[in-house]
Design a protein around this motif. Structure first.
Motif, short mmCIF file in Angstrom:
data_model
loop_
_atom_site.label_atom_id
_atom_site.label_comp_id
_atom_site.label_asym_id
_atom_site.label_seq_id
_atom_site.Cartn_x
_atom_site.Cartn_y
_atom_site.Cartn_z
N GLU A 131 51.75 66.48 58.14
CA GLU A 131 51.93 66.06 56.75
C GLU A 131 50.55 65.64 56.23
O GLU A 131 50.01 64.62 56.66
CB GLU A 131 52.90 64.87 56.75
CG GLU A 131 53.46 64.53 55.41
CD GLU A 131 54.26 65.66 54.79
OE1 GLU A 131 53.99 65.92 53.61
OE2 GLU A 131 55.12 66.26 55.46
N THR A 200 63.47 72.52 47.64
CA THR A 200 62.80 71.41 46.94
C THR A 200 61.97 71.94 45.77
O THR A 200 61.84 71.27 44.74
CB THR A 200 61.92 70.55 47.88
OG1 THR A 200 60.98 71.38 48.56
CG2 THR A 200 62.75 69.79 48.89
N THR A 206 62.38 65.85 46.04
CA THR A 206 61.91 65.76 47.43
C THR A 206 63.06 65.96 48.41
O THR A 206 64.24 65.83 48.05
CB THR A 206 61.31 64.37 47.71
OG1 THR A 206 62.34 63.41 47.46
CG2 THR A 206 60.11 64.08 46.82
N HIS A 258 57.47 66.27 53.39
CA HIS A 258 57.37 66.97 52.10
C HIS A 258 56.99 68.41 52.36
O HIS A 258 56.20 68.68 53.25
CB HIS A 258 56.28 66.33 51.22
CG HIS A 258 56.57 64.92 50.88
ND1 HIS A 258 56.07 63.87 51.60
CD2 HIS A 258 57.34 64.38 49.91
CE1 HIS A 258 56.52 62.73 51.09
NE2 HIS A 258 57.29 63.02 50.06
N SER A 260 54.84 71.58 51.32
CA SER A 260 53.64 71.77 50.50
C SER A 260 53.94 72.63 49.27
O SER A 260 53.33 72.45 48.22
CB SER A 260 52.51 72.37 51.34
OG SER A 260 52.92 73.57 51.92
N HIS A 262 56.55 72.51 47.44
CA HIS A 262 57.08 71.59 46.43
C HIS A 262 55.93 70.86 45.73
O HIS A 262 55.89 70.78 44.49
CB HIS A 262 58.06 70.60 47.08
CG HIS A 262 58.54 69.53 46.15
ND1 HIS A 262 58.27 68.20 46.33
CD2 HIS A 262 59.26 69.61 45.01
CE1 HIS A 262 58.81 67.51 45.34
NE2 HIS A 262 59.41 68.33 44.53
N ALA A 263 54.99 70.36 46.52
CA ALA A 263 53.82 69.69 45.91
C ALA A 263 53.07 70.68 45.02
O ALA A 263 52.58 70.32 43.94
CB ALA A 263 52.91 69.14 47.01
#
Ligand SMILES: CC(C)(CO)C(=O)C(=O)O
Length: 308
Positions: A131, A200, A206, A258, A260, A262-263
């Motif tokens: 992460e 996500t 999230t 999370h 990546s 989604h980010a």
């Protein structure tokens, strides 16, 4: 070992930094203000408990130009998969007779793209569990306790180079496994990340928010079953409890987990959609397995795949 990291973002930067700290000669390939900050202030890695600074000097160097580096023992391929067309050919000057390229990208077929250009015998497929994010130029954040690399020879053989890389990663404090069943390893991560990145990104929420909700949980389990079906029809020998195990793995570490992609969608960056849900759809078509959930995720996200 002489090591080069193609793609010194959060994941490549973290592994490169750790390998430099344990005494390897590491060159990060980076660009722009990130490169400048690494040169000026060193590579800075913020973990949950401390800030590590690895200065450029004895063990660490950074450049934008792979031809300045020359052939290395180990090259990590850690750029986002959508950068492969440019990044993989750019690695050629760093790949000599004795170079091994370790592909740590998402997806089950990314390493083949590298093998086509850099040589079938050069590239080892791998999967990274970490992460990490870039907080700013030269500054990375690594969260949580999970930092793991599983890799292997594409043909499953046990080789000296595999052992040497395993030793270097282990000495750098990275939990590493050199696996004989690398296709199973790649598909195990793929089932997790294609599903969770897909849902996500689609929901813009999230994992911690959607996982407890029954309506999303049903979709998540169905998406994983779909990928399991594609894998089995493609001859991949997954654990019989792969879906239950993956759900339990996610629920065990929900706060820190999370995707990546989604980010990326939340920040308007390009998406690894082709390497994830796009790859499920294509593999399903090849194997004659219907993939309606991944078809929907792929179609819904496609207009965002180039970034916005
Ligand atoms: C394993 C994980 C979730 C973090 O590196 C990942 O591969 C991703 O987010 O793309």
């Amino acid at each position: 070992m002489r090591v080069a990291v193609m793609g010194a973002g959060s994941i490549g930067g973290y592994f490169g930094g750790m390998l430099a700290r344990s005494g390897n000669q590491v060159t990060l390939i980076a660009r722009g203000e990130h490169l400048q900050a690494i040169r000026d202030q060193g590579l800075r890695i913020q973990t949950d408990s401390k800030l590590l600074t690895i200065p450029c000097g004895d063990n660490l160097a950074a450049t934008a130009d792979p031809s300045e580096v020359g052939p290395v023992d180990l090259a990590l391929l850690t750029v986002k998969t959508y950068q492969n067309n440019v990044a993989i050919p750019a690695m050629l000057p760093m790949v000599g007779t004795d170079t091994t390229v370790l592909c740590l990208q998402n997806g089950v077929d990314s390493y083949q793209a590298a093998a086509e250009v850099l040589g079938e015998d050069k590239v080892l497929p791998g999967a990274a569990y970490i992460e990490a994010a870039r907080l700013g130029p030269g500054l990375l954040k690594q969260s949580g306790s999970v930092v793991r690399i599983a890799f292997g020879e594409a043909d499953g053989s046990n080789t000296e180079r595999g052992g040497a890389i395993l030793q270097a990663l282990t000495e750098a404090g990275i939990i590493a496994q050199f696996r004989p069943d690398i296709q199973q390893t790649l598909w195990t991560k793929f089932l997790f990340i294609a599903t969770m990145a897909g849902v996500t990104s689609l929901s813009r929420e999230t994992m911690a928010r959607i996982m407890p909700r029954q309506e999303w949980r049903r979709v998540i389990v169905a998406c994983m079953r779909e990928i399991e079906g594609v894998a089995r029809a493609s001859g991949i020998n997954l654990d019989p409890n792969i879906v239950e195990n993956t759900v339990a793995y996610i629920e065990g570490d929900l706060e820190d987990m999370h995707a990546s992609m989604h980010a990326d969608i939340m920040s308007g960056r390009p998406l690894e959609l082709e390497a994830l849900n796009g790859a499920v759809v294509r593999a399903g078509q090849r194997a004659g397995v219907a993939t309606p959930i991944n078809d929907l995720i792929y179609a819904a996200l496609k207009s965002f795949a180039a970034g916005s």
